[in-house]
Design a protein around this motif. Sequence first.
Motif, PDB file in Angstrom:
ATOM      1  N   SER A 143       0.852  -1.189   0.000  1.00 15.83           N
ATOM      2  CA  SER A 143       0.000   0.000   0.000  1.00 15.83           C
ATOM      3  C   SER A 143       0.888   1.240   0.000  1.00 15.83           C
ATOM      4  O   SER A 143       2.113   1.149   0.143  1.00 15.83           O
ATOM      5  CB  SER A 143      -0.926   0.008   1.217  1.00 15.83           C
ATOM      6  OG  SER A 143      -0.165   0.028   2.417  1.00 15.83           O
ATOM      7  N   TYR A 144       0.268   2.395  -0.155  1.00 14.75           N
ATOM      8  CA  TYR A 144       1.025   3.638  -0.301  1.00 14.75           C
ATOM      9  C   TYR A 144       0.524   4.679   0.688  1.00 14.75           C
ATOM     10  O   TYR A 144      -0.682   4.825   0.906  1.00 14.75           O
ATOM     11  CB  TYR A 144       0.893   4.179  -1.726  1.00 14.75           C
ATOM     12  CG  TYR A 144       1.401   3.226  -2.773  1.00 14.75           C
ATOM     13  CD1 TYR A 144       2.752   3.166  -3.079  1.00 14.75           C
ATOM     14  CD2 TYR A 144       0.529   2.366  -3.432  1.00 14.75           C
ATOM     15  CE1 TYR A 144       3.228   2.282  -4.037  1.00 14.75           C
ATOM     16  CE2 TYR A 144       0.992   1.478  -4.393  1.00 14.75           C
ATOM     17  CZ  TYR A 144       2.337   1.439  -4.690  1.00 14.75           C
ATOM     18  OH  TYR A 144       2.803   0.563  -5.626  1.00 14.75           O
ATOM     19  N   ARG A 145       1.471   5.406   1.242  1.00 17.96           N
ATOM     20  CA  ARG A 145       1.145   6.505   2.150  1.00 17.96           C
ATOM     21  C   ARG A 145       1.823   7.767   1.641  1.00 17.96           C
ATOM     22  O   ARG A 145       2.993   7.732   1.254  1.00 17.96           O
ATOM     23  CB  ARG A 145       1.620   6.179   3.567  1.00 17.96           C
ATOM     24  CG  ARG A 145       1.445   7.330   4.550  1.00 17.96           C
ATOM     25  CD  ARG A 145       1.729   6.916   5.963  1.00 17.96           C
ATOM     26  NE  ARG A 145       0.707   6.028   6.491  1.00 17.96           N
ATOM     27  CZ  ARG A 145       0.747   5.511   7.712  1.00 17.96           C
ATOM     28  NH1 ARG A 145       1.763   5.773   8.514  1.00 17.96           N
ATOM     29  NH2 ARG A 145      -0.229   4.729   8.129  1.00 17.96           N
ATOM     30  N   ALA A 170       0.961  15.623  -6.346  1.00 22.02           N
ATOM     31  CA  ALA A 170       1.210  15.635  -4.905  1.00 22.02           C
ATOM     32  C   ALA A 170      -0.103  15.742  -4.131  1.00 22.02           C
ATOM     33  O   ALA A 170      -0.340  15.012  -3.156  1.00 22.02           O
ATOM     34  CB  ALA A 170       2.138  16.790  -4.545  1.00 22.02           C
ATOM     35  N   LEU A 171      -0.987  16.639  -4.559  1.00 17.12           N
ATOM     36  CA  LEU A 171      -2.292  16.772  -3.901  1.00 17.12           C
ATOM     37  C   LEU A 171      -3.146  15.532  -4.109  1.00 17.12           C
ATOM     38  O   LEU A 171      -3.810  15.063  -3.174  1.00 17.12           O
ATOM     39  CB  LEU A 171      -3.023  18.000  -4.439  1.00 17.12           C
ATOM     40  CG  LEU A 171      -2.402  19.375  -4.182  1.00 17.12           C
ATOM     41  CD1 LEU A 171      -3.263  20.466  -4.807  1.00 17.12           C
ATOM     42  CD2 LEU A 171      -2.225  19.624  -2.691  1.00 17.12           C
ATOM     43  N   ALA A 172      -3.146  14.982  -5.319  1.00 14.09           N
ATOM     44  CA  ALA A 172      -3.965  13.808  -5.602  1.00 14.09           C
ATOM     45  C   ALA A 172      -3.565  12.622  -4.738  1.00 14.09           C
ATOM     46  O   ALA A 172      -4.401  11.783  -4.377  1.00 14.09           O
ATOM     47  CB  ALA A 172      -3.860  13.447  -7.085  1.00 14.09           C
ATOM     48  N   ALA A 173      -2.285  12.545  -4.392  1.00 16.50           N
ATOM     49  CA  ALA A 173      -1.798  11.456  -3.542  1.00 16.50           C
ATOM     50  C   ALA A 173      -2.068  11.700  -2.072  1.00 16.50           C
ATOM     51  O   ALA A 173      -1.822  10.815  -1.245  1.00 16.50           O
ATOM     52  CB  ALA A 173      -0.302  11.261  -3.772  1.00 16.50           C
ATOM     53  N   GLY A 174      -2.553  12.906  -1.719  1.00 15.42           N
ATOM     54  CA  GLY A 174      -2.898  13.189  -0.331  1.00 15.42           C
ATOM     55  C   GLY A 174      -1.887  14.016   0.417  1.00 15.42           C
ATOM     56  O   GLY A 174      -1.929  14.077   1.647  1.00 15.42           O
TER      57      GLY A 174
END
Length: 516
Positions: A143-145, A170-174
């Motif tokens: 998984s990704y954080r 960057a925003l789309a990834a949180g």
Amino acid sequence: MPGTPLTRSFIDELDHDIHTSITDTTEVFAPFTGEKIHDLPVSAVDDVTDAATKARAAQKRWFATGFEHRRRVLLRAHDLLLERRELLIDALQTETGKTRGQAFEEVFIGASATRYYAVSAKSVLRPRARRAGIPLVIRTQVSYRPKGLVGVITPWNYPLSLSLFDVIPALAAGNGVVQKADNQGALSILAARRAFIDAGVPAELWAVVTGDGTEIGNAVVDAANYVCFTGSTATGKKVAARGAEALTAVSLELGGKNPMIVLDDVDPRTAAQNAVYACYASLGQLCVSIERIYVQRSVADAFTREFVARTAALVQGPAFDFSTDVGSLTLPSQLERVQAHVDDAVAKGATVLTGGSARPDLGPLFFEPTVLTDVTDEMDCSRNETFGPVVAITVVDSADQAIAAANDSEFGLNASVFSGSISRARRVAHLIDAGSININEGYRATFSSVDAPMGGMKQSGLGRRNGREGILRFVDARTVANATGLMTLPRTGAEFAKLSGVMILMLVALKAIRRR
């Protein structure tokens, strides 16, 4: 003509969006006219620290909203970018001096990148099962954080599109973002950011700071968990070194001396028409712009004749409409560099086929699109990036000679191959040392392909933006694995003695059936 069609009230509104607590300002001037656009508020190091603290707090809430919420917000922002395109184009022309058509390209590609990451982030970053070391006995998932806070340092030449290439994934990834805007591109960045804020991106999640490149840029690097830098190779190395002190990873898109190869099976007229745009878009102030052309001898005369004629016919001037083909340089330092490269080349024996001079009658920073021949290695423009409207044409006897010449550079950002045969062009492209290679186009084929990675080799950079690679840089991959209970792994010498034979048979069987 006025230096900008932007209203004073709108400029003042954007200036208030800069994260600053001090009253210092710096003057910013319009390339078309030399008139002052505004007194840009600048930030202090403490402002970067404060912005980072607030962005980190906002990031936790933003990440918790989930992919679907972020997708909806970013798609609304995409629509607002399109609705406000004329205003954004005005801002880009005002600050950079590029033509309306080339400013439109920035908005188009920025909106494309926004849509791409809005709709693809979830599928790219969803948890996935991976092959376990012992199938059926172990179950493994990756998984990704998000990294947390991303620092983005953006240049003046393509402030809108290069911002969105980094900020949006960057925003789309949180993640949260603190962006250091170049003084000359701040209005364009802030105008684009306003669309995202109005669409639902929390204002503190994406902070914009301005000011001294070294002082404020270093503060951004120090505050971030990951850094994106676009600019010169010399500065990029300093960013990488500073990040390394804290083990902060970076992606760098740096300089280039981009080659074009024109093979002997082209239609010289068509190739020349397309090559001209590749060299002079944004008056050559583009990291992927072509500065070197290697053309095979049998078509060299016809290609050069058409290329020079097309270059000389370009309509140059200051206009906030589509009436011009090329615009202005952006900064006085760029004019000085371009003039110095041309003067040095001519003094050492180069021939000017067209152009070669500044055009103060058009405005303070205009320089004619210039074609040189007889360029040799001792000339400054031979190996060093000009970053302006100066192109050298060199005649070669074979494709192999052209490939060798194209690769004889410390840079490897972008390249182009023109050929009447796509298959032949692909064979040549395969041998060129560059991160992006265009066939029968100069740079737009790869630059517009937001699903494909973009970046440099050699001294042209580290890492990749765009595509899956462009969003995966903003996350940490985490592996979680569990025992299924089907078999207990050996723990003692006696258990290893009993099970080692079975485990070896499993390895042999997996190889036999070609399982990973």
